[in-house]
Design a protein around this motif. Structure first.
Motif, PDB file in Angstrom:
ATOM      1  N   GLU A  16      40.883 -48.674 -38.016  1.00 53.46           N
ATOM      2  CA  GLU A  16      41.013 -50.125 -38.234  1.00 53.46           C
ATOM      3  C   GLU A  16      41.553 -50.448 -39.624  1.00 53.46           C
ATOM      4  O   GLU A  16      42.155 -51.477 -39.831  1.00 53.46           O
ATOM      5  CB  GLU A  16      39.668 -50.836 -38.068  1.00 53.46           C
ATOM      6  CG  GLU A  16      39.040 -50.696 -36.699  1.00 53.46           C
ATOM      7  CD  GLU A  16      38.213 -49.431 -36.622  1.00 53.46           C
ATOM      8  OE1 GLU A  16      37.598 -49.095 -37.635  1.00 53.46           O
ATOM      9  OE2 GLU A  16      38.205 -48.779 -35.570  1.00 53.46           O
ATOM     10  N   THR A  17      41.258 -49.577 -40.596  1.00 51.55           N
ATOM     11  CA  THR A  17      41.697 -49.907 -41.947  1.00 51.55           C
ATOM     12  C   THR A  17      43.212 -49.864 -42.075  1.00 51.55           C
ATOM     13  O   THR A  17      43.775 -50.445 -42.987  1.00 51.55           O
ATOM     14  CB  THR A  17      41.089 -48.934 -42.981  1.00 51.55           C
ATOM     15  OG1 THR A  17      41.573 -47.630 -42.702  1.00 51.55           O
ATOM     16  CG2 THR A  17      39.585 -48.946 -42.934  1.00 51.55           C
ATOM     17  N   ASP A  18      43.865 -49.180 -41.177  1.00 51.82           N
ATOM     18  CA  ASP A  18      45.323 -49.076 -41.261  1.00 51.82           C
ATOM     19  C   ASP A  18      46.002 -50.426 -41.034  1.00 51.82           C
ATOM     20  O   ASP A  18      47.162 -50.603 -41.379  1.00 51.82           O
ATOM     21  CB  ASP A  18      45.842 -48.083 -40.220  1.00 51.82           C
ATOM     22  CG  ASP A  18      45.306 -46.683 -40.501  1.00 51.82           C
ATOM     23  OD1 ASP A  18      44.800 -46.479 -41.615  1.00 51.82           O
ATOM     24  OD2 ASP A  18      45.390 -45.842 -39.609  1.00 51.82           O
ATOM     25  N   THR A  19      45.300 -51.357 -40.432  1.00 50.60           N
ATOM     26  CA  THR A  19      45.929 -52.634 -40.119  1.00 50.60           C
ATOM     27  C   THR A  19      45.704 -53.673 -41.217  1.00 50.60           C
ATOM     28  O   THR A  19      46.084 -54.817 -41.058  1.00 50.60           O
ATOM     29  CB  THR A  19      45.378 -53.178 -38.800  1.00 50.60           C
ATOM     30  OG1 THR A  19      43.965 -53.374 -38.965  1.00 50.60           O
ATOM     31  CG2 THR A  19      45.623 -52.206 -37.666  1.00 50.60           C
ATOM     32  N   ARG A  21      46.557 -55.143 -44.872  1.00 50.67           N
ATOM     33  CA  ARG A  21      47.570 -55.036 -45.920  1.00 50.67           C
ATOM     34  C   ARG A  21      47.158 -55.829 -47.156  1.00 50.67           C
ATOM     35  O   ARG A  21      46.381 -56.782 -47.070  1.00 50.67           O
ATOM     36  CB  ARG A  21      48.924 -55.505 -45.393  1.00 50.67           C
ATOM     37  CG  ARG A  21      49.534 -54.450 -44.459  1.00 50.67           C
ATOM     38  CD  ARG A  21      50.877 -54.870 -43.976  1.00 50.67           C
ATOM     39  NE  ARG A  21      50.770 -56.093 -43.179  1.00 50.67           N
ATOM     40  CZ  ARG A  21      51.815 -56.819 -42.812  1.00 50.67           C
ATOM     41  NH1 ARG A  21      53.025 -56.468 -43.173  1.00 50.67           N
ATOM     42  NH2 ARG A  21      51.650 -57.890 -42.066  1.00 50.67           N
ATOM     43  N   THR A 104      47.947 -61.882 -39.460  1.00 51.52           N
ATOM     44  CA  THR A 104      47.595 -60.463 -39.560  1.00 51.52           C
ATOM     45  C   THR A 104      46.552 -60.327 -40.658  1.00 51.52           C
ATOM     46  O   THR A 104      46.312 -61.260 -41.415  1.00 51.52           O
ATOM     47  CB  THR A 104      48.827 -59.616 -39.918  1.00 51.52           C
ATOM     48  OG1 THR A 104      49.333 -60.079 -41.170  1.00 51.52           O
ATOM     49  CG2 THR A 104      49.904 -59.762 -38.842  1.00 51.52           C
ATOM     50  N   ARG A 105      45.913 -59.170 -40.752  1.00 53.45           N
ATOM     51  CA  ARG A 105      44.846 -59.024 -41.741  1.00 53.45           C
ATOM     52  C   ARG A 105      45.416 -58.719 -43.120  1.00 53.45           C
ATOM     53  O   ARG A 105      45.999 -57.646 -43.336  1.00 53.45           O
ATOM     54  CB  ARG A 105      43.872 -57.915 -41.333  1.00 53.45           C
ATOM     55  CG  ARG A 105      42.673 -57.777 -42.275  1.00 53.45           C
ATOM     56  CD  ARG A 105      41.754 -58.977 -42.157  1.00 53.45           C
ATOM     57  NE  ARG A 105      40.859 -59.140 -43.289  1.00 53.45           N
ATOM     58  CZ  ARG A 105      39.703 -58.500 -43.442  1.00 53.45           C
ATOM     59  NH1 ARG A 105      39.295 -57.664 -42.534  1.00 53.45           N
ATOM     60  NH2 ARG A 105      38.934 -58.737 -44.495  1.00 53.45           N
TER      61      ARG A 105
ATOM     62  N   ASP B  18      51.795 -49.698 -45.919  1.00 50.48           N
ATOM     63  CA  ASP B  18      50.955 -49.109 -44.877  1.00 50.48           C
ATOM     64  C   ASP B  18      50.066 -48.001 -45.417  1.00 50.48           C
ATOM     65  O   ASP B  18      49.083 -47.625 -44.805  1.00 50.48           O
ATOM     66  CB  ASP B  18      51.832 -48.529 -43.758  1.00 50.48           C
ATOM     67  CG  ASP B  18      52.634 -49.631 -43.075  1.00 50.48           C
ATOM     68  OD1 ASP B  18      52.289 -50.802 -43.273  1.00 50.48           O
ATOM     69  OD2 ASP B  18      53.593 -49.289 -42.370  1.00 50.48           O
ATOM     70  N   ARG B  21      44.928 -48.430 -48.689  1.00 43.38           N
ATOM     71  CA  ARG B  21      43.711 -48.782 -47.976  1.00 43.38           C
ATOM     72  C   ARG B  21      42.751 -49.533 -48.882  1.00 43.38           C
ATOM     73  O   ARG B  21      42.804 -49.420 -50.108  1.00 43.38           O
ATOM     74  CB  ARG B  21      43.058 -47.523 -47.418  1.00 43.38           C
ATOM     75  CG  ARG B  21      43.853 -46.999 -46.184  1.00 43.38           C
ATOM     76  CD  ARG B  21      43.202 -45.789 -45.583  1.00 43.38           C
ATOM     77  NE  ARG B  21      43.189 -44.713 -46.543  1.00 43.38           N
ATOM     78  CZ  ARG B  21      42.467 -43.604 -46.391  1.00 43.38           C
ATOM     79  NH1 ARG B  21      41.698 -43.458 -45.329  1.00 43.38           N
ATOM     80  NH2 ARG B  21      42.511 -42.647 -47.295  1.00 43.38           N
ATOM     81  N   ALA B  67      38.740 -53.941 -40.508  1.00 46.55           N
ATOM     82  CA  ALA B  67      39.720 -55.012 -40.269  1.00 46.55           C
ATOM     83  C   ALA B  67      39.088 -56.271 -39.685  1.00 46.55           C
ATOM     84  O   ALA B  67      39.640 -57.356 -39.799  1.00 46.55           O
ATOM     85  CB  ALA B  67      40.829 -54.505 -39.345  1.00 46.55           C
ATOM     86  N   THR B  68      37.904 -56.143 -39.118  1.00 48.14           N
ATOM     87  CA  THR B  68      37.287 -57.289 -38.442  1.00 48.14           C
ATOM     88  C   THR B  68      36.203 -57.958 -39.281  1.00 48.14           C
ATOM     89  O   THR B  68      35.474 -58.804 -38.766  1.00 48.14           O
ATOM     90  CB  THR B  68      36.673 -56.846 -37.107  1.00 48.14           C
ATOM     91  OG1 THR B  68      35.652 -55.870 -37.393  1.00 48.14           O
ATOM     92  CG2 THR B  68      37.726 -56.233 -36.198  1.00 48.14           C
TER      93      THR B  68
END
Lengths: 239, 239
Positions: A16-19, A21, A104-105, B18, B21, B67-68
């Motif tokens: 999930e951390t890959d998404t 930015r 987006t996140r 990308d 992190r 991410a959430t």
């Protein structure tokens, strides 16, 4: 209770951390005298977005953090690229990372800076415009909230630090200083009370010079660099 | 000069972003009385790393941002997961993002918190230990620098705010309060001067209660909630 320490910085991060930015944005305040008025207002530069999301709306100057640059460097670079401004002093303000602040996140590391009027490079930068901080339109993303937070910090900080100096020339009159406080706090201050409190605070040093003009000559002051930036409250330098 | 505004938040971000992190870490300070001494010290919990990089070294409690979840939620979650602690108040401190602070590119959003002694849940959490903030070993990553920055903010903030309250019970003696200041500032304060300055500051309200024991009875005080948290410097509430 027995738990295992989590593993930040380890190679095996959850997917999930890959998404997520990281972006960097900057709030730059300066003061502007309104034409035909003796009022001074706090203004900041905004950039019109030319792409979705929020195409056509105004946003804080900024951009993506590059993997090969530090946060401060990214703030300076993105600010120069979008506005042409290069303030001598940039300070990190806060990281904004609400889940829904962008489609987006995106976690935005926000910086802030103060500019003196003589530091503003003139020139029309495409899609950049200065706005009254007290009367902003609806901005892109959570940028209204970010500017509100920066104004709150500015108002707080002007009370216990020499931060007004960032908006003044090296020498200034008490009326100049009072104008800065009035613009930041958004209210008029009694000149006699203001003079007495500033003189008692020990933060200013009177010079031998005066400003002359249409009014009676006004003494010029400068900041006393020996006074601690932050008030020590119940503890002072004597103990 | 003509430039085009950059496009943060747009879908077409450069590929380099990308590889960045986002982690969250927390510095939690509390006070501990040394056994067999009347000295009080600032201590904080650290977690021993069980994996590379920096396997076996002590690090701040933390973990990856999911991410959430928002930043505050991530700080609370990772802190609970690693230490079992749940401070009622967590404040964002600073974002650390130097390029070389980790073998991979990691931006850490750092929080800080103060705990009163009665808020510390006892219990042996695996790989967690409390350390004297003034005598830390070499920590993983840039965590020595982060703790140093948090201590600097704590020392600054104790001067102009009621932050000492976060380390005290609701009612306390002037000696208790002085101990907090001494532990944070790392030096002894003259009791008579301290008493006079605190009494003059208007930040404390005396109660009718006294602490009795081996010493002569000492009056208990509480904080005056009407006093502004931050000193207003040359401007005060009267104007």
């Amino acid at each position: 209770m027995t738990r295992t320490a989590s593993e930040p910085h380890s190679p095996g991060a959850p997917a999930e951390t890959d998404t997520i930015r990281v972006a960097v944005s900057t709030v730059i305040f300066t003061l502007r005298r309104l034409a035909g008025s003796d009022a001074v207002q706090v203004v900041l530069p905004l950039v019109r977005r030319t792409r979705d999301p929020h195409e056509g709306q105004w946003a804080l100057p900024g951009g993506w953090l590059d993997a090969t640059e530090g946060l401060d460097a990214a703030a300076s670079r993105t600010l120069a690229e979008t506005t042409g401004l290069a303030p001598s002093y940039l300070e990190q303000l806060y990281a904004f990372g609400a889940v829904d602040r962008s489609p987006t996140r995106v976690v935005s590391i926000v910086y802030w800076a103060l500019l003196r009027a003589d530091e503003i490079t003139d020139g029309s930068v495409e899609n950049v415009q200065w706005f009254d901080a007290a009367a902003l339109p609806e901005l892109a993303f959570d940028h209204n909230e970010i500017v509100g937070y920066a104004l709150w910090r500015l108002r707080n900080k002007v009370g216990y630090s020499r931060i007004a100096h960032g908006l003044l020339a090296d020498e200034f009159t008490l009326a100049d200083l009072r104008e800065v406080y009035e613009a930041i706090l958004g209210r008029r201050l009694d000149p006699a009370n203001f003079r007495r409190q500033v003189e008692n605070s020990g933060t200013l040093i009177p010079t031998d010079r005066f400003r002359t003009g249409s009014h009676r000559p006004a003494r010029l002051y400068r900041y006393n660099q020996d006074v601690e930036l932050a008030d020590r409250g119940p503890l002072d330098a004597r103990h």
